[in-house]
Scaffold this motif. Sequence first.
Motif, PDB file in Angstrom:
ATOM      1  N   UNK A  20       9.249  11.993   6.113  1.00  0.00           N
ATOM      2  CA  UNK A  20      10.410  11.425   5.402  1.00  0.00           C
ATOM      3  C   UNK A  20      10.040  10.116   4.710  1.00  0.00           C
ATOM      4  N   UNK A  21       9.241   9.330   5.392  1.00  0.00           N
ATOM      5  CA  UNK A  21       8.851   8.038   4.808  1.00  0.00           C
ATOM      6  C   UNK A  21       8.017   8.260   3.545  1.00  0.00           C
ATOM      7  N   UNK A  22       7.107   9.249   3.588  1.00  0.00           N
ATOM      8  CA  UNK A  22       6.306   9.559   2.407  1.00  0.00           C
ATOM      9  C   UNK A  22       7.222  10.011   1.265  1.00  0.00           C
TER      10      UNK A  22
ATOM     11  N   UNK B 236       8.980   6.955  -0.125  1.00  0.00           N
ATOM     12  CA  UNK B 236       8.067   6.062  -0.852  1.00  0.00           C
ATOM     13  C   UNK B 236       7.700   6.623  -2.213  1.00  0.00           C
ATOM     14  N   UNK B 237       7.494   7.931  -2.276  1.00  0.00           N
ATOM     15  CA  UNK B 237       7.003   8.528  -3.522  1.00  0.00           C
ATOM     16  C   UNK B 237       8.116   9.107  -4.368  1.00  0.00           C
ATOM     17  N   UNK B 238       9.263   9.257  -3.739  1.00  0.00           N
ATOM     18  CA  UNK B 238      10.369   9.897  -4.429  1.00  0.00           C
ATOM     19  C   UNK B 238      10.010  11.315  -4.886  1.00  0.00           C
ATOM     20  N   UNK B 239       9.212  11.987  -4.090  1.00  0.00           N
ATOM     21  CA  UNK B 239       8.768  13.349  -4.393  1.00  0.00           C
ATOM     22  C   UNK B 239       8.967  14.217  -3.155  1.00  0.00           C
ATOM     23  N   UNK B 240       9.265  15.481  -3.411  1.00  0.00           N
ATOM     24  CA  UNK B 240       9.338  16.407  -2.285  1.00  0.00           C
ATOM     25  C   UNK B 240       7.959  16.492  -1.620  1.00  0.00           C
TER      26      UNK B 240
ATOM     27  N   UNK C 259       0.898   4.852   8.218  1.00  0.00           N
ATOM     28  CA  UNK C 259       1.999   3.911   8.013  1.00  0.00           C
ATOM     29  C   UNK C 259       1.517   2.615   7.355  1.00  0.00           C
ATOM     30  N   UNK C 260       0.278   2.252   7.673  1.00  0.00           N
ATOM     31  CA  UNK C 260      -0.295   1.059   7.072  1.00  0.00           C
ATOM     32  C   UNK C 260      -0.495   1.260   5.568  1.00  0.00           C
ATOM     33  N   UNK C 261      -0.915   2.468   5.198  1.00  0.00           N
ATOM     34  CA  UNK C 261      -1.082   2.784   3.779  1.00  0.00           C
ATOM     35  C   UNK C 261       0.269   2.691   3.072  1.00  0.00           C
ATOM     36  N   UNK C 262       1.302   3.208   3.720  1.00  0.00           N
ATOM     37  CA  UNK C 262       2.632   3.176   3.104  1.00  0.00           C
ATOM     38  C   UNK C 262       3.161   1.747   3.016  1.00  0.00           C
ATOM     39  N   UNK C 263       2.855   0.948   4.036  1.00  0.00           N
ATOM     40  CA  UNK C 263       3.209  -0.483   3.958  1.00  0.00           C
ATOM     41  C   UNK C 263       2.591  -1.095   2.704  1.00  0.00           C
ATOM     42  N   UNK C 264       1.287  -0.856   2.542  1.00  0.00           N
ATOM     43  CA  UNK C 264       0.581  -1.410   1.389  1.00  0.00           C
ATOM     44  C   UNK C 264       1.237  -0.929   0.098  1.00  0.00           C
ATOM     45  N   UNK C 265       1.480   0.357   0.036  1.00  0.00           N
ATOM     46  CA  UNK C 265       2.042   0.944  -1.185  1.00  0.00           C
ATOM     47  C   UNK C 265       3.408   0.338  -1.499  1.00  0.00           C
TER      48      UNK C 265
ATOM     49  N   UNK D 258       1.089   9.143  -5.765  1.00  0.00           N
ATOM     50  CA  UNK D 258       0.866   7.707  -5.517  1.00  0.00           C
ATOM     51  C   UNK D 258       0.227   6.991  -6.710  1.00  0.00           C
ATOM     52  N   UNK D 259      -0.281   7.767  -7.668  1.00  0.00           N
ATOM     53  CA  UNK D 259      -0.962   7.182  -8.827  1.00  0.00           C
ATOM     54  C   UNK D 259      -2.095   6.238  -8.405  1.00  0.00           C
ATOM     55  N   UNK D 260      -3.054   6.795  -7.688  1.00  0.00           N
ATOM     56  CA  UNK D 260      -4.154   5.975  -7.172  1.00  0.00           C
ATOM     57  C   UNK D 260      -5.506   6.584  -7.557  1.00  0.00           C
ATOM     58  N   UNK D 261      -6.539   5.741  -7.565  1.00  0.00           N
ATOM     59  CA  UNK D 261      -7.878   6.253  -7.863  1.00  0.00           C
ATOM     60  C   UNK D 261      -8.426   7.073  -6.693  1.00  0.00           C
ATOM     61  N   UNK D 262      -9.357   7.928  -7.035  1.00  0.00           N
ATOM     62  CA  UNK D 262      -9.953   8.823  -6.049  1.00  0.00           C
ATOM     63  C   UNK D 262     -11.464   8.831  -6.223  1.00  0.00           C
ATOM     64  N   UNK D 263     -12.180   8.760  -5.116  1.00  0.00           N
ATOM     65  CA  UNK D 263     -13.628   8.982  -5.157  1.00  0.00           C
ATOM     66  C   UNK D 263     -13.952  10.229  -4.340  1.00  0.00           C
TER      67      UNK D 263
END
Lengths: 472, 472
Positions: free
Chosen positions: B119-121, B124-128, B145-151, B188-193
């Motif tokens: 639910x938190x994801x 945060x993303x406003x996506x299903x 949860x730490x990642x979501x805090x950062x986001x 999340x619109x984030x870079x990926x390696x």
Amino acid sequence: MADEPRSQPFDSPLQLFNSIVSQGERVRSLKDKKAPKDEIDSAVKLLLSLKMSYKALVGEDYSPECPPGSLAPRGKSGPEDGEDFVDPWTVRTSSAKGIDYDKLIVQFGSSKIDKELINRIERATNQRPHRFLRRGIFFSHRDMNQVLDAYENKKPFYLYTGRGPSSEAMHVGHLIPFIFTKWLQDVFDVPLVVQMSDDEKYLWKDLTLEQAYGYTLENAKDIIACGFDINKTFIFSDLEYMGMSPGFYKNVVKIQKHVTFNQVKGIFGFTDSDCIGKISFPAVQAAPSFSNSFPQIFGDRADIQCLIPCAIDQDPYFRMTRDVAPRIGYPKPALLHSTFFPALQGAQTKMSASDPNSSIFLTDTAKQIKTKVNKHAFSGGRDTVEEHRQFGGNCDVDVSFMYLTFFLEDDDRLEQIRKDYTSGAMLTGELKKALIDVLQPLIAEHQARRKEVTDEMVKEFMTPRQLSFHFQ
Amino acid sequence: MADEPRSQPFDSPLQLFNSIVSQGERVRSLKDKKAPKDEIDSAVKLLLSLKMSYKALVGEDYSPECPPGSLAPRGKSGPEDGEDFVDPWTVRTSSAKGIDYDKLIVQFGSSKIDKELINRIERATNQRPHRFLRRGIFFSHRDMNQVLDAYENKKPFYLYTGRGPSSEAMHVGHLIPFIFTKWLQDVFDVPLVVQMSDDEKYLWKDLTLEQAYGYTLENAKDIIACGFDINKTFIFSDLEYMGMSPGFYKNVVKIQKHVTFNQVKGIFGFTDSDCIGKISFPAVQAAPSFSNSFPQIFGDRADIQCLIPCAIDQDPYFRMTRDVAPRIGYPKPALLHSTFFPALQGAQTKMSASDPNSSIFLTDTAKQIKTKVNKHAFSGGRDTVEEHRQFGGNCDVDVSFMYLTFFLEDDDRLEQIRKDYTSGAMLTGELKKALIDVLQPLIAEHQARRKEVTDEMVKEFMTPRQLSFHFQ
């Protein structure tokens, strides 16, 4: 084959010792975090049981201060009475004359640099052999005849040497391989790569990456001051060059695939408590022995013969390299081994960069040189002038005389000093003065040349690039 | 804390077991080379003593066939009846339902992805939430949860996933982390390696460097075909990128300094006979978890949070990474773990790229897909149609149904199928047809997208460069 890598016996008492250390740590950690009682009990049970095993094997109680055997963790080890011990981290002998190098040749399975080989080098290069050859300072080799075959057939070879940049202050002993390598570069007209193993120093010492790289830059200046030709010399930091070369890491991985932990344990005495960086590092020191680690210099050629001038204590790395080379389709590197440069206090030990009085540093002033030689250079002279005049001195143990064999170019003068000191005609003070007179200008000239080495020059020497040499 | 890296109990019985094995080898070797009698006697004495210690600790006699515990060396190990075994090379269970993932969460010390986190994801993303989240396919995490805090605080993070390119043919199971990672990148619109660990495959398999790198290029096309944004995605070959990055090797060495052989032995089951490349490789898989391994993307920032979506069998690498991170001043990477994609033959095993009938490959034709599903997909149906109609099928063990949970987007339709198959209203042939109808277009569309991936695109994805993303 005589020059196969020596396989060291598996060191069981030490393994057991290390298990006890680890288990002790585990018990303490369990107690610290208040683990369940049965978990602690079972850990303690194992610890006691290991200690019993240790006593049964070693014949005395386990003591944390006394690891067993000669393959104890580095820094704690010592040779047994009368036995020499040499590995990349420890060089010890109980003889004031230093290591018995003839024995070492047998032990390492290398070949002696004999008169015949020296003559051949002279014929090939049409140059008088360097005093380090004439005087047996470079005393041992592997496959040098192969290098000369290649050279005489106009086939290329290249030189590879290196330094572990552990501190800013280098001493004169550190220059030995570089002085000789410069001579080889001049007389053979070949390219040279110089590895600054700052990654090694980071792994072994209490240093940051930045400090290790900083030492690389400082030490590079001293190396450049030896007079290397910028058009034929590439100096590289492992930490930097690994990220700049399309070939280096590939060779590291190739070597790493063909060496097991058992092997590096046997060769270098690593234990299970060593970090995985130390365990895999030998491949990093091995890789520059193969020419395609330097595509900027050699293109994609993997078959160019490498010749490595180094102190004999580095040989274990290259025994390993020579063992791996044919299995990955590369030529074995050839080697030229030097003796150790003795500490001022005597030839029983290798010098230490951390003891300022153990050697002459490249930063010493004329006055410091004079004081150190007069005060600390171990003397082969007699207790009184009268005795000395009557019985003569002992050049075999006299450190001033040893240093002169390294640095006094004039063979006749050296021989005269040897005779005079041995007969008693020359006193210790006079011998020391002769050394001071050689060292003071040598260091002063080095300092003057080093002063002229700019940051830009260091940068250029350290830039991967084409080199020019006669076989191109 | 539940999601701390489980500090694996130092595996003493196994260590003792391994000591006995080594010591046995030593005794044999001493006898073989006819060593002095007292040397052999002392080695035998230690061996017996170690065996006594073993019995005291483990409660039963040492047997060379039975290493203790679940962390036995690879290749020799097998789960005991009813016990699951998971490491990066072996996944075994005796249950047709597959691994017990709830147990694995406890065993690995990770956290369950529960409704609250999902639910938190979503908020945060406003996506299903992706179907892999809705259906528990990504079932476990560390520090999400730490990642979501950062986001939520507009702080940056980045994604890291990878593949060991061991063969040209990838199967649908290989796509799971990539499908999910693409979704994460989008929402999340984030870079990926993306790490292509061709060095790992070279070390573990009978491959040349060139073959391993060739698989990297081929597999990269399949990964790109998943739809990653070229402006936000960097794909790299270890063999190539190590020689192109000013930051990667430095982090590898940093990690290698802080992990001992004892540790990787405990985590990965390495033995003394493993090559030093395998032993040090975990640091190479760990390094991309730290943002300054990618200076072209992140500059010199070392503090950007990393999130790693991967199959749960890769967790040991990142437990190690999370253990090291604070000691070298870096943030711990967060993780999202997926379940395993079952083989067509059943969920007892992980799929194998070397058995063409064990899965649906990305190169399969529509006809091959149909034949494989019909012929090889393990069925939860009854022996006869009559029995099936009467008692219904078992979705928990039916591989076609499992595959539908991975690939059928429509929740309602999936639930209807589950009900109908369980009740007996739907027959096995109908269930298989439903799967074929999903897989055929999925694979065909993948193939069409892959066809459009040019060598130039691969080259661009694999060029170290700036990426664009919202927190810049």
